[in-house]
Design an enzyme around this catalytic site. Structure first.
Site, PDB file in Angstrom:
ATOM      1  N   HIS A   1       0.959  -0.999   0.054  1.00  0.00           N
ATOM      2  CA  HIS A   1      -0.087   0.011  -0.064  1.00  0.00           C
ATOM      3  C   HIS A   1       0.894   1.183  -0.147  1.00  0.00           C
ATOM      4  CE1 HIS A   1      -3.669   2.369   0.873  1.00  0.00           C
ATOM      5  NE2 HIS A   1      -2.849   3.117   1.356  1.00  0.00           N
ATOM      6  N   CYS A   2       0.698   2.122  -1.050  1.00  0.00           N
ATOM      7  CA  CYS A   2       1.735   3.320  -1.084  1.00  0.00           C
ATOM      8  C   CYS A   2       0.990   4.271  -0.738  1.00  0.00           C
ATOM      9  CB  CYS A   2       2.134   3.251  -2.669  1.00  0.00           C
ATOM     10  SG  CYS A   2       3.316   4.600  -2.867  1.00  0.00           S
TER      11      CYS A   2
END
Lengths: 158, 390
Positions: free
Chosen positions: B167-168
């Site tokens: 998850h960025c």
């Protein structure tokens, strides 16, 4: 005990849902989309095995065609990259074209083979490409102990 | 006394569980926390604006007009890739319908056999063999499915994502099967852009200092200092990240697998997804087919239901603003509601089970085929059941 339905309309009006069978994905080849061709026991009395296996194998072929890594997919990928993927705003990808073909095939199979036998195949994409859902219908008049069985066990399992 | 019937179009994205936020009537799908994403956009746009304002006029006349042109092209590509990564569906797997969840539970119980009372039941794991390697599929209690290989549940977005990478927060979204190549191209092009701006900012300062002196140059173009600072710090992180992902792609691994050490070689576990050929791995990840989204975000919920005014006010949130609250999750319905709704939804499902005529496909950037989403049918059927009870 063959419940005869002549088309999807009749199925809708005079049948009630008895059960659902879920064909799982076959991951033996990796993450590409393939479904197990194992014949479920619930369908033994409803449809002939070769017909069923034929449908599933055909679907597997279509999915393999959609996900095939070959010259065409590389070309599509590179062309799309060169246009910063804006080309997908006007062009349909190969995968989407094959999905439409799959949709038409499933509808045709439902109309010709499955609905007359009181069964209905749901397009896997409506289930997140995880399962092929096959709904088993009983004639409303004769729906005895079977109907609602999945619902009751569902509520208790929760 | 009759209730006012409103035919209100409710799109499926409004009923999707999970903690995503949607914009533009379902066309855009992101995580809820978008603060860092706005920072990313600000940094990129800000730095490039300074470059175009201070460096480009000088370099265009003294060196070549191709320099700003190439910078613009690169900048547009970076923004396109960033927005594509941030706004698209990373490959979210929809949650199981009640019937499917029940079917899986029954299979699990059958596999486990009789567990003596007081003993903890064995963990829910399914073993599959992939290319000769045994891979364990874990059961997701939130989504009620056995996760496909390489899928993982993102706790921030509360979804199972296929080929989950990470998850960025910088792009404000998960990175998964559908948007990994855009993410990689974003980091790659951003590295190039950063190096480009850094180089030409230095070149510009040097050239101008030869004419006017160093201090006067900095006074004439104060933006240069800021650019050089931002680029210097960005370089290390972005170039490093690009290098890391290039390494992962050549081995056909995800960040998630790398962190967990899934294929590190201990216990003789090899990566079964790798083609053992760098070129083939790169081609598969970067030039493979464009996978479709299996979430039908913009599809309409079951048959434009005429919704009584009172129910509409309660159950349907205003769609214009960004949806931030998680909608009703079908699994939390009472058994009685569920029974009638399952029966109803099944029959009506049969009507649209075969690919439906509702193939009106608005030209969206996300290119989502019109599909049924599991939760909406049950939700809509609850409304039918309520109406019948009235």
């Amino acid at each position: 005990m063959a419940t005869e339905f002549h088309n999807l309309q009749e199925l809708r009006h005079s049948a009630s849902l008895a059960n659902k069978v879920f064909l799982q994905r076959d991951y033996s080849d990796g993450t590409t989309c393939r479904f197990q061709t194992k014949f479920p026991s619930e369908l033994e009395s409803r449809i002939e095995r070769p017909l069923f296996e034929d449908t599933v194998k055909r679907l597997n072929t279509y999915y393999a065609e959609a996900e095939k890594m070959g010259g065409q997919s590389y070309l599509e990928g590179c062309l799309a990259c060169a246009t910063a993927y804006l080309i997908f705003l006007c062009m349909e990808t190969r995968y989407e074209k094959v999905l439409k073909k799959i949709g038409r095939y499933i509808q045709e199979q439902n109309e010709k083979i499955y609905a007359p036998r009181g069964l209905l195949i749901t397009d896997p994409i409506e289930r997140g490409m995880r399962v092929i859902e096959i709904s088993i219908y009983e004639d409303r008049g004769s729906s005895g102990s079977c109907s609602g069985s999945s619902s009751t066990s569902g509520s208790s399992a929760r | 006394m009759s209730a006012v019937m409103i035919a209100r179009k409710v799109r499926k994205w409004e009923k999707l569980p999970g903690k995503n936020s949607f914009c533009c009537d379902g066309r855009v799908m992101m995580a809820r926390q978008k603060g860092v994403f706005y920072l990313t956009v600000f940094l990129i746009v800000g730095t490039c604006s300074l470059f175009f304002a201070f460096e480009c006029p000088y370099l265009a006349t003294h060196l070549s007009p191709a320099i700003p042109v190439f910078a613009i092209v690169l900048f547009l590509f970076v923004m396109a890739m960033l927005l594509r990564t941030s706004f698209s569906d990373p490959g979210v797997l929809p949650r199981a319908l009640p019937e499917e969840a029940t079917f899986i539970e029954m299979e699990i119980e059958a596999a486990n056999g009789n567990v003596p009372a007081g003993q903890r039941p064995p963990p829910r794991i399914r073993n599959v063999q992939i290319n000769g390697q045994i891979v364990k599929l874990k059961y997701c209690h939130t989504c009620k499915i056995f996760r496909p290989p390489r899928a993982s549940h993102c706790s921030i977005c509360d979804n199972c994502v296929d080929r989950f990478d990470h998850h960025c927060p910088w792009v404000g979204n998960c990175v998964g099967k559908r948007n990994y190549r855009y993410f990689y191209l974003f980091t790659l092009s951003l590295s190039l852009l950063t190096i480009y701006i850094f180089t030409f900012a230095i070149v510009h300062v040097v050239m101008r200092s030869v004419d006017s002196g160093f201090v006067k140059t900095l006074q004439d173009t104060p933006g240069t200092v800021l650019e050089v600072l931002v680029c210097f710090f960005t370089l290390w992180s972005v170039v490093g990240l690009t290098g890391f992902h290039s390494y992962l792609i050549s081995l056909n691994q995800t960040t998630n697998e790398d962190i967990k050490g899934s294929w590190s070689g201990k216990n003789r576990l090899q990566n079964p997804y790798s083609h053992k050929n760098i070129v083939k791995n790169c081609c598969e990840v970067l030039c493979g087919p464009a996978y479709p989204s299996v979430l039908d975000r913009r599809g309409l919920t079951q048959d434009d239901l005429p919704v009584p005014a009172s129910t509409a006010a309660q159950s349907n949130p205003v769609p214009q603003t960004t949806k931030t609250t998680a909608p009703l999750i079908p699994n939390e319905h009472t058994p009685d509601d569920a029974k009638s709704s399952i029966a109803d939804s099944a029959i009506s499902h049969a009507e649209k089970g075969s690919p439906s005529p509702k193939k009106e496909k608005p030209p969206t950037p996300a290119k989502v085929p019109p599909l049924a989403s599991p939760e909406t049918d049950v939700e809509a059927s609850i409304i039918i059941a309520k109406e019948k009870a009235l």
